[in-house]
Motif scaffolding. Structure first.
Motif, mmCIF file in Angstrom:
data_model
loop_
_atom_site.group_PDB
_atom_site.id
_atom_site.type_symbol
_atom_site.label_atom_id
_atom_site.label_comp_id
_atom_site.label_asym_id
_atom_site.label_seq_id
_atom_site.Cartn_x
_atom_site.Cartn_y
_atom_site.Cartn_z
ATOM 1 N N UNK A 304 0.836 -1.205 0.000
ATOM 2 C CA UNK A 304 0.000 0.000 0.000
ATOM 3 C C UNK A 304 0.869 1.253 0.000
ATOM 4 N N UNK A 305 1.875 1.252 0.857
ATOM 5 C CA UNK A 305 2.774 2.406 0.938
ATOM 6 C C UNK A 305 3.538 2.596 -0.366
ATOM 7 N N UNK A 306 3.949 1.487 -0.975
ATOM 8 C CA UNK A 306 4.675 1.581 -2.241
ATOM 9 C C UNK A 306 3.783 2.190 -3.321
ATOM 10 N N UNK A 307 2.541 1.725 -3.392
ATOM 11 C CA UNK A 307 1.605 2.283 -4.365
ATOM 12 C C UNK A 307 1.407 3.778 -4.150
ATOM 13 N N UNK A 308 1.236 4.167 -2.908
ATOM 14 C CA UNK A 308 0.984 5.572 -2.604
ATOM 15 C C UNK A 308 2.196 6.445 -2.929
ATOM 16 N N UNK A 309 3.369 5.867 -2.881
ATOM 17 C CA UNK A 309 4.578 6.632 -3.216
ATOM 18 C C UNK A 309 4.648 6.926 -4.715
ATOM 19 N N UNK A 310 3.973 6.105 -5.527
ATOM 20 C CA UNK A 310 3.993 6.329 -6.974
ATOM 21 C C UNK A 310 3.222 7.580 -7.363
ATOM 22 N N UNK A 311 2.172 7.877 -6.610
ATOM 23 C CA UNK A 311 1.245 8.938 -7.008
ATOM 24 C C UNK A 311 1.034 9.917 -5.865
ATOM 25 N N UNK A 312 2.102 10.422 -5.314
ATOM 26 C CA UNK A 312 1.998 11.421 -4.252
ATOM 27 C C UNK A 312 1.422 12.714 -4.826
ATOM 28 N N UNK A 313 0.955 13.582 -3.944
ATOM 29 C CA UNK A 313 0.273 14.803 -4.387
ATOM 30 C C UNK A 313 1.125 15.643 -5.327
ATOM 31 N N UNK A 314 2.425 15.675 -5.099
ATOM 32 C CA UNK A 314 3.275 16.517 -5.934
ATOM 33 C C UNK A 314 3.721 15.826 -7.223
ATOM 34 N N UNK A 315 3.443 14.523 -7.332
ATOM 35 C CA UNK A 315 3.854 13.810 -8.549
ATOM 36 C C UNK A 315 2.756 13.759 -9.598
ATOM 37 N N UNK A 316 1.492 13.942 -9.187
ATOM 38 C CA UNK A 316 0.374 13.941 -10.140
ATOM 39 C C UNK A 316 0.229 15.341 -10.718
ATOM 40 N N UNK A 317 0.314 15.432 -12.028
ATOM 41 C CA UNK A 317 0.287 16.731 -12.696
ATOM 42 C C UNK A 317 -1.092 17.003 -13.306
ATOM 43 N N UNK A 318 -1.642 18.159 -12.981
ATOM 44 C CA UNK A 318 -2.935 18.559 -13.515
ATOM 45 C C UNK A 318 -4.049 18.421 -12.488
ATOM 46 N N UNK A 319 -5.021 19.324 -12.556
ATOM 47 C CA UNK A 319 -6.168 19.284 -11.651
ATOM 48 C C UNK A 319 -7.146 18.193 -12.076
ATOM 49 N N UNK A 320 -8.062 17.856 -11.174
ATOM 50 C CA UNK A 320 -9.077 16.847 -11.484
ATOM 51 C C UNK A 320 -10.020 17.316 -12.585
ATOM 52 N N UNK A 321 -10.421 18.580 -12.510
ATOM 53 C CA UNK A 321 -11.352 19.140 -13.483
ATOM 54 C C UNK A 321 -10.781 20.425 -14.058
ATOM 55 N N UNK A 322 -11.279 20.811 -15.223
ATOM 56 C CA UNK A 322 -10.882 22.087 -15.791
ATOM 57 C C UNK A 322 -11.547 23.232 -15.025
ATOM 58 N N UNK A 323 -11.055 24.428 -15.224
ATOM 59 C CA UNK A 323 -11.592 25.597 -14.531
ATOM 60 C C UNK A 323 -13.076 25.768 -14.840
ATOM 61 N N UNK A 324 -13.823 26.139 -13.802
ATOM 62 C CA UNK A 324 -15.239 26.408 -13.990
ATOM 63 C C UNK A 324 -16.145 25.252 -13.635
#
Length: 342
Positions: A304-324
């Motif tokens: 679980x920890x290894x998986x979470x290290x792959x996609x930490x908050x600073x490693x995922x680029x881009x917001x979930x949704x576009x503006x608006x």
């Protein structure tokens, strides 16, 4: 039932399959609507396999996804499923409008009941929060619908922690639906703990990162031009190139575990707790079967920890949704004391 266990959703008595089926992509947003006969066959296969928690919305189509489910439900399977639908988003003049006033809540519910060919909706969500209307007004009308037998349980989708608390004080909320996956974890700090404190179930939509955690970056190239995902920030060229690394790492661990990347990512969501029900969507029976297989993937705390290290908050680029696009981040509503119904 092929290993699909049952679970309690929230603390009000609702019971669902531990994995649900998101039905949106069958009718809307992810390219053109899929062939109706194929989708009806898929839904029946899900039910027969033990995936009985079906998720839709009046906004999917709009209306056409509810009509599709209505054709399934009128075929003698109503007592086998837990039916969830939503209200609150409507499009007018190509603009999205959020509605939570009492008259709209009631009218939306009546419309959904007719399209779904049912007398009662098991779980009725407010799809997005109307920041102009006190949440007490919206939930107050939902409470009346429960008293009238038109709905059984109340849910919220993409609501902030404070909004959830205010809603729950009017009538117990059974479930909160939110985006939760390896690469969408912004709800873990405040919203998840609040739900657990109040005994509210958690329904995770897009647990496979809208397909990215199943297929990687290349699947974007094969999507039709009218697929909503093509406009999402995480799938834009610069961000997508940087996000590729996440899928490569998930794939490597999946190979070591002897499962697919999607099963591994979905298993991660299942391992978040017995109060969490992911609702991956699909339009293919083979993908549904694969998703069910995720229930049999066991992860250690180290994995679980290894998986979470792959996609930490600073490693995922881009917001979930576009503006608006309205999300939980701006879902505060005015105080009830300031409300004057029009």
């Amino acid at each position: 039932m092929r290993g699909v266990r049952r679970m309690k959703l929230g603390s009000q008595g609702m019971e669902v399959s531990a994995q649900g089926l998101g039905c949106m992509g069958m009718s809307a947003f992810y390219g053109p609507p899929k062939p109706e006969a194929d989708m009806i066959k898929l839904i029946h296969h899900a039910i027969d396999s033990g995936v009985t928690f079906l998720d839709t919305s009046d906004n999917y189509g709009p209306h056409t996804n509810e009509i599709l489910l209505g054709k399934v439900l009128s075929g003698g399977v109503r007592d086998k499923v837990e039916l969830a639908t939503k209200f609150g988003i409507r499009f007018a003049d190509n603009k999205m409008e959020i509605r939570g006033d009492a008259a709209y809540v009631r009218a939306a519910c009546e419309g959904s009941l007719k399209r779904l060919c049912v007398d009662s909706i098991d779980l009725y969500y407010q799809h997005r929060i109307d920041t102009r209307v006190p949440i007490e007004v919206t939930v107050g009308e939902l409470k009346k619908l429960i008293e009238e037998g038109k709905i059984k349980y109340i849910g919220l989708s993409e609501a902030s922690a404070s909004t959830i608390r205010r809603a729950h004080a009017v009538h117990p909320i059974t479930a909160v639906q939110l985006e939760w996956s390896l690469w969408s974890r912004d709800i873990e700090e405040e919203i998840i703990p609040s739900c657990r404190e109040l005994g509210i179930g958690i329904v995770a939509y897009s647990p496979l990162g809208r397909g990215f955690l199943s297929s990687g970056a290349n699947f974007i190239e094969s999507l039709p031009n009218d697929d909503y995902r093509k406009n999402m920030p995480r799938f834009q060229a610069g961000n997508l190139e940087l996000n590729k690394t996440i899928f490569v790492r998930v794939s490597d661990l999946a190979a070591r575990k002897g499962c697919t990347p999607s099963q591994l990512a979905l298993a991660w969501v299942h391992h978040q707790g017995n109060d969490v029900c992911p609702i991956p969507g699909t339009t293919k029976i083979e993908n549904l079967n694969q998703n069910i297989g995720a229930l049999s993937v066991n992860l250690t705390s180290e994995e679980m920890a290894e998986l979470e290290s792959f996609a930490s908050a600073d490693s995922v680029k881009g917001d979930r949704y576009q503006n608006g696009i309205s999300t939980w981040m701006n879902s505060e509503t005015p105080p009830l004391s300031s409300w004057k119904a029009t």
